[in-house]
Design a protein around this motif. Structure first.
Motif, PDB file in Angstrom:
ATOM      1  N   THR A   1       0.838  -1.453  -0.021  1.00 17.23           N
ATOM      2  CA  THR A   1       0.133  -0.031  -0.046  1.00 17.23           C
ATOM      3  C   THR A   1       0.770   1.337   0.089  1.00 17.23           C
ATOM      4  OG1 THR A   1      -1.563  -1.221   1.231  1.00 17.23           O
ATOM      5  CG2 THR A   1      -1.886   1.127   1.228  1.00 17.23           C
ATOM      6  N   ARG A   2       1.829   1.447   0.864  1.00 21.32           N
ATOM      7  CA  ARG A   2       2.683   2.187   0.654  1.00 21.32           C
ATOM      8  C   ARG A   2       3.509   2.631  -0.416  1.00 21.32           C
ATOM      9  NH1 ARG A   2       4.905   5.619   4.876  1.00 21.32           N
ATOM     10  NH2 ARG A   2       6.667   6.374   4.704  1.00 21.32           N
ATOM     11  N   MET A   3       3.884   1.434  -0.985  1.00 23.64           N
ATOM     12  CA  MET A   3       4.783   1.551  -2.333  1.00 23.64           C
ATOM     13  C   MET A   3       3.993   1.904  -3.128  1.00 23.64           C
ATOM     14  SD  MET A   3       7.492   0.566  -3.392  1.00 23.64           S
ATOM     15  CE  MET A   3       8.342  -1.001  -2.897  1.00 23.64           C
ATOM     16  N   ILE A   4       2.604   1.715  -3.283  1.00 23.52           N
ATOM     17  CA  ILE A   4       1.787   2.261  -4.552  1.00 23.52           C
ATOM     18  C   ILE A   4       1.564   3.698  -4.228  1.00 23.52           C
ATOM     19  CG2 ILE A   4      -0.408   2.007  -5.630  1.00 23.52           C
ATOM     20  CD1 ILE A   4      -0.277  -1.127  -5.042  1.00 23.52           C
ATOM     21  N   LEU A   5       1.095   3.936  -3.002  1.00 25.92           N
ATOM     22  CA  LEU A   5       0.504   5.409  -2.831  1.00 25.92           C
ATOM     23  C   LEU A   5       1.804   6.507  -2.643  1.00 25.92           C
ATOM     24  CD1 LEU A   5      -2.424   4.729  -0.181  1.00 25.92           C
ATOM     25  CD2 LEU A   5      -2.518   5.052  -2.707  1.00 25.92           C
ATOM     26  N   ARG A   6       2.818   5.990  -2.170  1.00 29.31           N
ATOM     27  CA  ARG A   6       3.837   7.015  -1.764  1.00 29.31           C
ATOM     28  C   ARG A   6       5.109   6.935  -3.003  1.00 29.31           C
ATOM     29  NH1 ARG A   6       4.798   9.028   3.148  1.00 29.31           N
ATOM     30  NH2 ARG A   6       6.415   9.981   2.155  1.00 29.31           N
ATOM     31  N   HIS A   7       5.237   5.842  -3.629  1.00 27.90           N
ATOM     32  CA  HIS A   7       6.301   5.890  -4.528  1.00 27.90           C
ATOM     33  C   HIS A   7       5.876   5.757  -6.049  1.00 27.90           C
ATOM     34  CE1 HIS A   7       9.219   5.501  -1.097  1.00 27.90           C
ATOM     35  NE2 HIS A   7       8.331   4.849  -0.592  1.00 27.90           N
ATOM     36  N   ILE A   8       4.764   4.724  -6.252  1.00 28.53           N
ATOM     37  CA  ILE A   8       4.673   4.736  -7.594  1.00 28.53           C
ATOM     38  C   ILE A   8       3.588   5.817  -8.109  1.00 28.53           C
ATOM     39  CG2 ILE A   8       3.372   2.924  -9.239  1.00 28.53           C
ATOM     40  CD1 ILE A   8       5.851   1.781  -8.154  1.00 28.53           C
ATOM     41  N   LEU A   9       2.413   5.854  -7.356  1.00 30.27           N
ATOM     42  CA  LEU A   9       1.498   6.904  -7.726  1.00 30.27           C
ATOM     43  C   LEU A   9       1.957   8.383  -8.026  1.00 30.27           C
ATOM     44  CD1 LEU A   9      -1.570   7.424  -8.463  1.00 30.27           C
ATOM     45  CD2 LEU A   9      -2.113   7.809  -6.208  1.00 30.27           C
ATOM     46  N   PRO A  10       2.739   9.044  -7.355  1.00 33.51           N
ATOM     47  CA  PRO A  10       3.154  10.198  -7.286  1.00 33.51           C
ATOM     48  C   PRO A  10       4.035  10.344  -8.692  1.00 33.51           C
ATOM     49  CG  PRO A  10       3.436   9.715  -5.117  1.00 33.51           C
ATOM     50  CD  PRO A  10       3.222   8.519  -5.884  1.00 33.51           C
ATOM     51  N   ASN A  11       4.647   9.227  -9.056  1.00 36.99           N
ATOM     52  CA  ASN A  11       5.418   9.293 -10.204  1.00 36.99           C
ATOM     53  C   ASN A  11       4.757   8.923 -11.471  1.00 36.99           C
ATOM     54  OD1 ASN A  11       8.101  10.071  -9.235  1.00 36.99           O
ATOM     55  ND2 ASN A  11       7.616   8.238  -7.685  1.00 36.99           N
ATOM     56  N   VAL A  12       3.493   8.407 -11.409  1.00 40.82           N
ATOM     57  CA  VAL A  12       2.915   8.553 -12.784  1.00 40.82           C
ATOM     58  C   VAL A  12       1.750   9.627 -12.818  1.00 40.82           C
ATOM     59  CG1 VAL A  12       3.177   5.853 -12.727  1.00 40.82           C
ATOM     60  CG2 VAL A  12       1.307   6.781 -11.743  1.00 40.82           C
ATOM     61  N   MET A  13       1.922  10.705 -11.971  1.00 46.50           N
ATOM     62  CA  MET A  13       0.920  11.705 -11.953  1.00 46.50           C
ATOM     63  C   MET A  13       0.688  12.347 -13.469  1.00 46.50           C
ATOM     64  SD  MET A  13      -1.220  11.642  -9.646  1.00 46.50           S
ATOM     65  CE  MET A  13      -1.832  13.067  -9.871  1.00 46.50           C
ATOM     66  N   ALA A  14       1.986  12.438 -14.164  1.00 46.76           N
ATOM     67  CA  ALA A  14       2.096  13.151 -15.205  1.00 46.76           C
ATOM     68  C   ALA A  14       1.196  12.518 -16.445  1.00 46.76           C
ATOM     69  CB  ALA A  14       3.503  13.215 -15.871  1.00 46.76           C
ATOM     70  N   PRO A  15       1.349  11.207 -16.549  1.00 44.41           N
ATOM     71  CA  PRO A  15       0.230  10.868 -17.585  1.00 44.41           C
ATOM     72  C   PRO A  15      -1.110  10.813 -17.326  1.00 44.41           C
ATOM     73  CG  PRO A  15       1.632   9.169 -16.757  1.00 44.41           C
ATOM     74  CD  PRO A  15       2.338  10.270 -16.255  1.00 44.41           C
ATOM     75  N   ILE A  16      -1.281  10.765 -16.081  1.00 40.37           N
ATOM     76  CA  ILE A  16      -2.950  10.778 -15.403  1.00 40.37           C
ATOM     77  C   ILE A  16      -3.396  11.954 -15.635  1.00 40.37           C
ATOM     78  CG2 ILE A  16      -4.044  10.925 -13.135  1.00 40.37           C
ATOM     79  CD1 ILE A  16      -2.354   8.726 -12.123  1.00 40.37           C
ATOM     80  N   ILE A  17      -2.696  13.148 -15.261  1.00 36.86           N
ATOM     81  CA  ILE A  17      -3.152  14.549 -15.694  1.00 36.86           C
ATOM     82  C   ILE A  17      -3.336  14.929 -17.183  1.00 36.86           C
ATOM     83  CG2 ILE A  17      -2.328  17.029 -15.596  1.00 36.86           C
ATOM     84  CD1 ILE A  17      -0.826  16.347 -13.062  1.00 36.86           C
ATOM     85  N   THR A  18      -2.376  14.406 -17.947  1.00 39.40           N
ATOM     86  CA  THR A  18      -2.652  14.499 -19.435  1.00 39.40           C
ATOM     87  C   THR A  18      -3.871  13.761 -19.913  1.00 39.40           C
ATOM     88  OG1 THR A  18      -0.117  14.622 -19.569  1.00 39.40           O
ATOM     89  CG2 THR A  18      -1.256  14.062 -21.635  1.00 39.40           C
ATOM     90  N   LEU A  19      -3.812  12.318 -19.314  1.00 40.39           N
ATOM     91  CA  LEU A  19      -4.939  11.604 -19.763  1.00 40.39           C
ATOM     92  C   LEU A  19      -6.363  12.413 -19.522  1.00 40.39           C
ATOM     93  CD1 LEU A  19      -3.872   7.861 -19.255  1.00 40.39           C
ATOM     94  CD2 LEU A  19      -4.462   9.009 -21.289  1.00 40.39           C
ATOM     95  N   ALA A  20      -6.450  12.964 -18.349  1.00 42.19           N
ATOM     96  CA  ALA A  20      -7.564  13.610 -17.716  1.00 42.19           C
ATOM     97  C   ALA A  20      -8.109  14.883 -18.698  1.00 42.19           C
ATOM     98  CB  ALA A  20      -7.357  13.989 -16.283  1.00 42.19           C
ATOM     99  N   THR A  21      -7.019  15.563 -18.919  1.00 41.83           N
ATOM    100  CA  THR A  21      -7.312  16.561 -19.716  1.00 41.83           C
ATOM    101  C   THR A  21      -7.751  16.487 -21.044  1.00 41.83           C
ATOM    102  OG1 THR A  21      -5.471  17.705 -18.556  1.00 41.83           O
ATOM    103  CG2 THR A  21      -6.397  19.097 -20.193  1.00 41.83           C
ATOM    104  N   LEU A  22      -7.062  15.545 -21.837  1.00 43.41           N
ATOM    105  CA  LEU A  22      -7.473  15.192 -23.125  1.00 43.41           C
ATOM    106  C   LEU A  22      -8.797  14.437 -22.937  1.00 43.41           C
ATOM    107  CD1 LEU A  22      -4.157  13.662 -24.449  1.00 43.41           C
ATOM    108  CD2 LEU A  22      -5.227  15.784 -25.394  1.00 43.41           C
ATOM    109  N   GLY A  23      -9.223  13.569 -21.906  1.00 44.29           N
ATOM    110  CA  GLY A  23     -10.318  13.139 -21.702  1.00 44.29           C
ATOM    111  C   GLY A  23     -11.591  13.719 -21.638  1.00 44.29           C
TER     112      GLY A  23
END
Lengths: 318, 559
Positions: A220-242
């Motif tokens: 849980t900590r790995m996903i929320l603290r280390h993975i998720l923050p580092n994939v925010m860029a594609p998430i934001i881009t996809l959301a905007t295009l979406g």
């Protein structure tokens, strides 16, 4: 002497360096958007304008959107009615302003749902891998293979007469709007999860993740603290295009008669009803809702494209 | 990092961005193009030309012209049939085909002025008021296709067809009110004689025998396929060839047609296009020989096809705003159980406003269950209690003790119907009745409508030449399209159907209509005009007043 010069240069550069480092990440992105991406900036301005219109519709629109006889029947654009009137004498400008509200509401809500689905599926599938990843990805494959419009029409048609107990029967916060939001969210979310998964797979191989794993960080900590923050860029881009796609999809459904109820002004509904019947004698009925729709989609696409360039380290310049 | 603005002077826009930009522009144009697609079940509409006027060329051929053989005639239809079964459907898209594949015993003339023979050799003989002896032509052959294989049509086929139509089976009751419960029996004393025995004198008997739905079918085809949903084998002028749902129907000339020399054309095709603009364009571009357009398309078609035959006629389709259907076991619930509330709803609806806004005023008001186009039978004027009167509607709401009411309104969605829903909602809101708009897809709407369970609906039913059809099928004891429980009205409708004297029958019909209107089951609104066009090459035929009669056996092409 040379050492002194180097020190002077370093001092001269130091404040600049410090200034950049002190800027919060999103302020820096905004600064770079202004400096480097004028089209993205223009798109953002369009989006902002539409959002302001949506929020301030009750003050911005000169007439109630459904007011019969606000003007004459099929009046051409004039100072009294900027975008003319429809066959029921309703003010087209007011309806477009109010239509922005439903477009933005459906767009944002659908993107929130889509983002939740795509992040959940992409993170879990990419992080855990193995049989879980294979199973999820095959289901995603099957879903992506299904024609989007057929899926939307099917879901909306099947649940059209269903009434959610916690929602109104009509208006913006009604069951039909909720169904559109959920179906758009599922449609976009499942498709986008593949991109999130790709980003997660890449990040999972990073040294800091390996280090975190080595010191026994839990999932849980790995996903929320280390993975998720580092994939925010594609998430934001996809959301905007979406957002642009969601607005277009809502308009398509409304155009096909499966969108929001007829008394909720929407751009797709305007194209579907008054424009479709009367556009040969009232060009403004088709042009202005069409331009509003195009502007919203254009704005979100340009903004999304710029954000992708700015947020993706591989595409960074300078 | 370089500044974009600094680089702008020396950098040209990249190809990628150019393509992206044009793509977005294209998306915008595609959005505009959307406005030309879609569906609309309604053909009616029309503006300035008064009903019945024919500003274009004469819609019918000069009688001296010699008909020519051959060619293919192509019609536009506003939708696809639900079924090809003539006995169990109500769409005109069905009868466009079935009236050319099958024959009936009788038919109305195109102007509905009189009834003429089809399979029958003459008008019936009536030895008494309860007996109708009909002689049919000898040597009439079914189409020479499997399973009929050119067999001769006999009186047994007539008996089979009428009995098949007279069923109350769920989903198959559409025309049951014609003969179900009315006939004491059907006898076939010989191969070419059919004797109908009615239980009581039955005034609409001839109208129902001449209905475009009372067609004589082939028993073997029903037995082979189970039903006639997808199959059509009859004795008519054309042989059914193909039905591709939502695309087209095709039929070919019956070379063995029992009416010598007919039909004239070799093939007939019906192209389906639900969008009225598409329909107009098809005619303008000469893709079809005949079309009916709505009022917004009228000027475009008339200016582009000045050569076309044109006629504006009041439609048989008319608009009602209904309140809940009632039966003995399903009476009105409050507040509808108070007639003052129902009257308030009726008087709050302003049909003129709806007609003016949605149809540019191109239509005529309806004052009761029978439309003014059937002048002899219709109420001559609107009853005061039914007229739009907002002030009185508010008083009635007060008298009924109803301050507010909220309920859903359903209808079959299409652009114009959606607008009508919006207007009705605003009109009813003025007396505190909040309507939730629930447009429905056509099939779902019909399922809901024929479950007879809804609060409000606005509907486009059909008005027919015989008053009985407009009374009994909606308000009669065995009504099928709507249910309104009122024994007094039932009795009046029964009485008029048994009254053979025309004047006395008219008095009963008018009395029944008054009773219906004053029981406030619905608001009788209006009918719109139809704008009918045919290509000048089309001779010997024009749209019939009854659009359900689609027979084109006398049509020929002057190519």
């Amino acid at each position: 002497m040379a050492q002194q010069e180097r020190a002077t240069i370093a001092e001269a550069q130091a404040p600049q360096f410090e200034l950049r480092r002190q800027l919060p990440f999103y302020v820096d992105v905004l600064r770079r958007l202004v400096r480097e991406k004028p089209l993205g900036l223009f798109g953002g301005a369009l989006v902002l304008l539409i959002a302001i219109l949506a929020v301030t519709a009750s003050w911005t629109a000169p007439f109630e959107p459904n007011q019969l006889g606000a003007g004459g029947r099929l009046e051409a654009p004039s100072t009294a009615h900027f975008f003319g009137t429809d066959n029921l004498g309703r003010d087209v400008f007011s309806r477009i302003v109010w239509g922005a509200r439903i477009a933005m509401f459906v767009g944002f809500a659908a993107v929130v749902v889509a983002t939740f689905i795509s992040v959940a599926l992409g993170l879990l599938s990419g992080y855990f891998g193995g049989w879980f990843d294979i199973l999820v990805q095959r289901l995603v494959d099957a879903f992506i293979a299904f024609p989007a419009l057929v899926f939307l029409l099917g879901v909306v048609a099947v649940f059209r007469d269903w009434q959610a107990p916690f929602l109104q029967r009509e208006g913006v916060f009604s069951t039909p709007v909720f169904i559109i939001i959920i179906s758009l969210g599922i449609l976009f979310g499942v498709g986008q999860s593949r991109i999130i998964r790709g980003a997660v797979l890449s990040v999972s191989q990073a040294t800091y993740v390996e280090a975190a794993r080595a010191i026994g960080v839990g999932h849980t900590r790995m996903i929320l603290r280390h993975i998720l923050p580092n994939v925010m860029a594609p998430i934001i881009t996809l959301a905007t295009l979406g957002l642009g796609n969601a607005i277009l999809a809502e308009a398509t459904l409304s155009f096909l008669g499966l969108g929001v109820p007829p008394d909720v002004p929407s751009w797709g509904g305007m194209l579907s009803r008054e424009a479709r019947i009367h556009m040969t004698v009232g060009w403004w009925l088709a042009v202005f809702p069409g331009v509003a729709l195009s502007a919203a989609v254009f704005g979100f696409n340009m903004l999304g494209d710029a954000l992708r360039d700015l947020l993706d380290p591989r595409l960074r310049t300078g | 990092m370089s500044n974009y603005w600094e680089r702008y002077a020396v950098r040209r826009i990249s190809r990628r961005r150019l393509l992206y930009g044009s793509g977005v522009a294209g998306a915008g144009l595609a959005g505009l193009a959307l406005a030309g697609c879609g569906d609309d079940e309604e053909a009616p509409g029309g503006t300035q030309p008064p009903a019945g006027q024919t500003p274009g060329a004469s819609p019918t051929a000069a009688p001296t012209e010699q008909p020519k053989r051959g060619g293919e005639v192509i019609f536009h239809l506003g939708g696809s049939p639900r079924s090809l079964d003539p006995h169990f459907d109500t769409f005109p898209y069905n009868t466009a085909l079935t009236n050319n594949v099958y024959n009936g015993l009788y038919r109305f003339t195109p102007d509905l002025a009189e009834i003429v023979t089809d399979l029958a050799t003459a008008l019936p003989e009536n030895p008494d008021q309860l007996t109708w002896v009909v002689k049919i032509h000898q040597g009439v052959k079914f189409h020479n296709v499997d399973p009929a294989n050119g067999r001769e049509l006999t009186a047994e086929d007539v008996k089979y067809s009428i009995e098949r139509q007279s069923t109350n089976e769920p989903g198959k009751f559409q025309h049951a009110y014609f003969f179900l419960g009315k006939l004491d029996g059907i006898d076939t004393p010989d191969k070419y004689t059919v004797v109908f025995r009615t239980k009581r004198p039955y005034a609409p008997m001839m109208s129902y025998l001449a209905s475009p739905w009372t067609l004589i079918i082939n028993r073997e085809t029903v037995e082979k396929y189970g039903d006639l949903t997808q199959h059509a084998v009859g004795t008519g002028p054309f042989i059914f060839k193909e039905w591709q749902k939502d695309v087209h129907m095709k039929a070919e000339r019956n070379p063995d047609y029992w009416k010598q020399g007919l039909p004239y054309v070799d093939r007939v095709t019906w192209l389906f296009a639900t969008d009225p603009d598409t329909a107009a364009t098809m005619f303008i571009q000469k893709q079809v020989h005949a079309v009916i357009v709505s009022q917004p398309q009228l000027d475009r078609v008339r200016s582009a096809r000045k050569d076309a035959n044109y006629k504006a006629v009041p439609s048989q389709f008319w608009r009602q705003m209904r309140m809940p259907p009632t039966t003995k076991d399903q009476p009105y619930q409050p507040p509808f159980s108070d007639p003052r509330f129902r009257q308030a709803v009726v008087q709050a609806v302003n049909p003129e406003q709806v007609l003016d806004l949605v149809y540019a005023g191109d239509g005529v008001r309806a004052f009761g269950p029978i439309l003014p186009i059937y002048e002899y039978w219709a109420l001559p004027e609107e009853l005061p209690e039914h007229k739009f009167d907002l002030a009185n509607a508010k008083k009635l709401m007060q008298a009924a003790g109803v301050t507010s009411f909220r309920g859903p309104m359903i209808w079959a969605t299409n652009p114009q119907a959606d607008q009508i829903g919006e207007i009705l909602k605003q009109q009813l809101a003025q007396i505190g009745v909040e309507v939730e708009l629930q447009p429905m897809e056509l099939a779902a709407y019909y399922n809901q409508t024929y479950s007879y369970k809804y609060t409000f609906s606005h509907h486009v039913p059909l008005n027919n030449p015989d008053p009985d059809e407009n009374l009994s099928s909606y308000f009669g004891r065995n009504s099928t399209y709507y249910k309104h429980y009122n024994e007094e009205i039932f009795d009046l409708i029964d009485q008029q159907s048994q009254e053979l004297d025309r004047e006395r029958r008219r008095a009963l019909v008018l009395e029944a209509q008054r009773k219906i209107v004053l029981d406030f089951p619905m608001k009788f609104m209006f009918t719109t005009n139809l704008h009918e066009f045919t290509d000048p090459a089309v001779k010997g035929w024009f749209y019939h007043t009854d659009l359900y009669d689609g027979r084109i056996e006398t049509l020929w092409l002057d190519l």
